[in-house]
Write a protein that holds these residues in place. Sequence first.
Motif, PDB file in Angstrom:
ATOM      1  N   GLU A 140       0.831  -1.211   0.000  1.00 10.69           N
ATOM      2  CA  GLU A 140       0.000   0.000   0.000  1.00 10.69           C
ATOM      3  C   GLU A 140       0.866   1.262   0.000  1.00 10.69           C
ATOM      4  N   ILE A 141       1.952   1.239   0.743  1.00 11.30           N
ATOM      5  CA  ILE A 141       2.851   2.402   0.796  1.00 11.30           C
ATOM      6  C   ILE A 141       3.530   2.603  -0.553  1.00 11.30           C
ATOM      7  N   ALA A 142       4.012   1.513  -1.140  1.00 16.33           N
ATOM      8  CA  ALA A 142       4.649   1.612  -2.459  1.00 16.33           C
ATOM      9  C   ALA A 142       3.646   2.110  -3.502  1.00 16.33           C
ATOM     10  N   LYS A 143       2.426   1.571  -3.479  1.00 14.26           N
ATOM     11  CA  LYS A 143       1.380   1.990  -4.416  1.00 14.26           C
ATOM     12  C   LYS A 143       1.067   3.476  -4.239  1.00 14.26           C
ATOM     13  N   ALA A 144       0.992   3.922  -2.986  1.00 15.60           N
ATOM     14  CA  ALA A 144       0.702   5.335  -2.712  1.00 15.60           C
ATOM     15  C   ALA A 144       1.801   6.235  -3.264  1.00 15.60           C
ATOM     16  N   ASN A 145       3.039   5.808  -3.145  1.00 17.69           N
ATOM     17  CA  ASN A 145       4.154   6.611  -3.666  1.00 17.69           C
ATOM     18  C   ASN A 145       4.125   6.702  -5.187  1.00 17.69           C
ATOM     19  N   MET A 146       3.595   5.683  -5.837  1.00 22.03           N
ATOM     20  CA  MET A 146       3.552   5.687  -7.305  1.00 22.03           C
ATOM     21  C   MET A 146       2.306   6.393  -7.846  1.00 22.03           C
ATOM     22  N   THR A 147       1.269   6.520  -7.014  1.00 22.03           N
ATOM     23  CA  THR A 147       0.010   7.115  -7.488  1.00 22.03           C
ATOM     24  C   THR A 147      -0.329   8.434  -6.821  1.00 22.03           C
ATOM     25  N   ASP A 148       0.468   8.880  -5.878  1.00 28.79           N
ATOM     26  CA  ASP A 148       0.203  10.097  -5.115  1.00 28.79           C
ATOM     27  C   ASP A 148      -1.108  10.014  -4.338  1.00 28.79           C
ATOM     28  N   LYS A 149      -1.532   8.796  -3.960  1.00 28.80           N
ATOM     29  CA  LYS A 149      -2.700   8.597  -3.113  1.00 28.80           C
ATOM     30  C   LYS A 149      -2.232   8.153  -1.732  1.00 28.80           C
ATOM     31  N   THR A 150      -3.064   8.394  -0.744  1.00 31.39           N
ATOM     32  CA  THR A 150      -2.750   7.986   0.623  1.00 31.39           C
ATOM     33  C   THR A 150      -2.951   6.480   0.778  1.00 31.39           C
ATOM     34  N   PRO A 151      -2.011   5.787   1.441  1.00 33.28           N
ATOM     35  CA  PRO A 151      -2.174   4.348   1.606  1.00 33.28           C
ATOM     36  C   PRO A 151      -3.338   4.014   2.546  1.00 33.28           C
ATOM     37  N   ASP A 152      -4.060   2.933   2.223  1.00 31.64           N
ATOM     38  CA  ASP A 152      -5.144   2.450   3.081  1.00 31.64           C
ATOM     39  C   ASP A 152      -4.584   1.336   3.951  1.00 31.64           C
ATOM     40  N   LEU A 153      -4.162   1.705   5.174  1.00 30.84           N
ATOM     41  CA  LEU A 153      -3.521   0.734   6.051  1.00 30.84           C
ATOM     42  C   LEU A 153      -4.462   0.152   7.096  1.00 30.84           C
ATOM     43  N   GLY A 154      -5.677   0.649   7.177  1.00 32.50           N
ATOM     44  CA  GLY A 154      -6.600   0.090   8.150  1.00 32.50           C
ATOM     45  C   GLY A 154      -7.503   1.149   8.762  1.00 32.50           C
ATOM     46  N   GLU A 155      -8.008   0.814   9.929  1.00 37.03           N
ATOM     47  CA  GLU A 155      -8.997   1.621  10.622  1.00 37.03           C
ATOM     48  C   GLU A 155      -8.352   2.700  11.476  1.00 37.03           C
ATOM     49  N   ASN A 156      -8.955   3.874  11.490  1.00 39.45           N
ATOM     50  CA  ASN A 156      -8.558   4.965  12.368  1.00 39.45           C
ATOM     51  C   ASN A 156      -9.833   5.657  12.823  1.00 39.45           C
ATOM     52  N   GLU A 157      -9.949   5.854  14.138  1.00 36.65           N
ATOM     53  CA  GLU A 157     -11.178   6.471  14.669  1.00 36.65           C
ATOM     54  C   GLU A 157     -10.851   7.341  15.865  1.00 36.65           C
ATOM     55  N   LYS A 158     -11.435   8.532  15.893  1.00 39.59           N
ATOM     56  CA  LYS A 158     -11.360   9.420  17.051  1.00 39.59           C
ATOM     57  C   LYS A 158     -12.685   9.331  17.786  1.00 39.59           C
ATOM     58  N   PHE A 159     -12.641   9.533  19.107  1.00 42.51           N
ATOM     59  CA  PHE A 159     -13.866   9.555  19.881  1.00 42.51           C
ATOM     60  C   PHE A 159     -13.735  10.528  21.040  1.00 42.51           C
ATOM     61  N   GLY A 160     -14.871  10.920  21.595  1.00 42.18           N
ATOM     62  CA  GLY A 160     -14.886  11.836  22.727  1.00 42.18           C
ATOM     63  C   GLY A 160     -15.050  13.268  22.284  1.00 42.18           C
ATOM     64  N   LYS A 161     -14.640  14.163  23.160  1.00 39.53           N
ATOM     65  CA  LYS A 161     -14.827  15.601  22.949  1.00 39.53           C
ATOM     66  C   LYS A 161     -14.276  16.071  21.636  1.00 39.53           C
TER      67      LYS A 161
END
Length: 161
Positions: A140-161
């Motif tokens: 995913e990182i290599a693909k992102a470097n070749m396409t100028d897209k952000t790598p999709d490495l998984g889940e990220n979530e913020k919660f709370g205030k």
Amino acid sequence: MSSPEHKQKIWKMIKHIKVGMLVTEDGDQLRARPMHLVQDEYDGTLWFYTRRSAEKVIEAKQDSHVCLSFSDQEDGIYVSLSGTANLSDDRELIDKYWNPFVGAWFPNGKDDPDVALLEIKIRQGEHWKAKESKTFQLYEIAKANMTDKTPDLGENEKFGK
């Protein structure tokens, strides 16, 4: 705050890691030290044994805002939790969570007047969970470097205030 389901998700992520880095403010300096989870479930509050005379207790009394971070690189789990710290003398909880591991750090036993619990009430946080193997992440990182897209490495979530 988070829902009961989200609290269970957080607990599932951190319960096996066991040790989080507690960050307090010491004047104008941030300090981190490892703290070991002692509880069997999570309801929005985390508990850690401490000496009431410890520097982290003094720092938390001056500024109760703290941060805990948990990391398991092998499973791609990263959790950052922010909340408020409070010293607790709850004898029922001290008895409930006491175990031989804790006893090794407190040779005078749980009745030592310096033994207390540090209660951290979680207010907000963020977590990351890699969805694939390290090989997939490198792809995913290599693909992102070749396409100028952000790598999709998984889940990220913020919660709370």
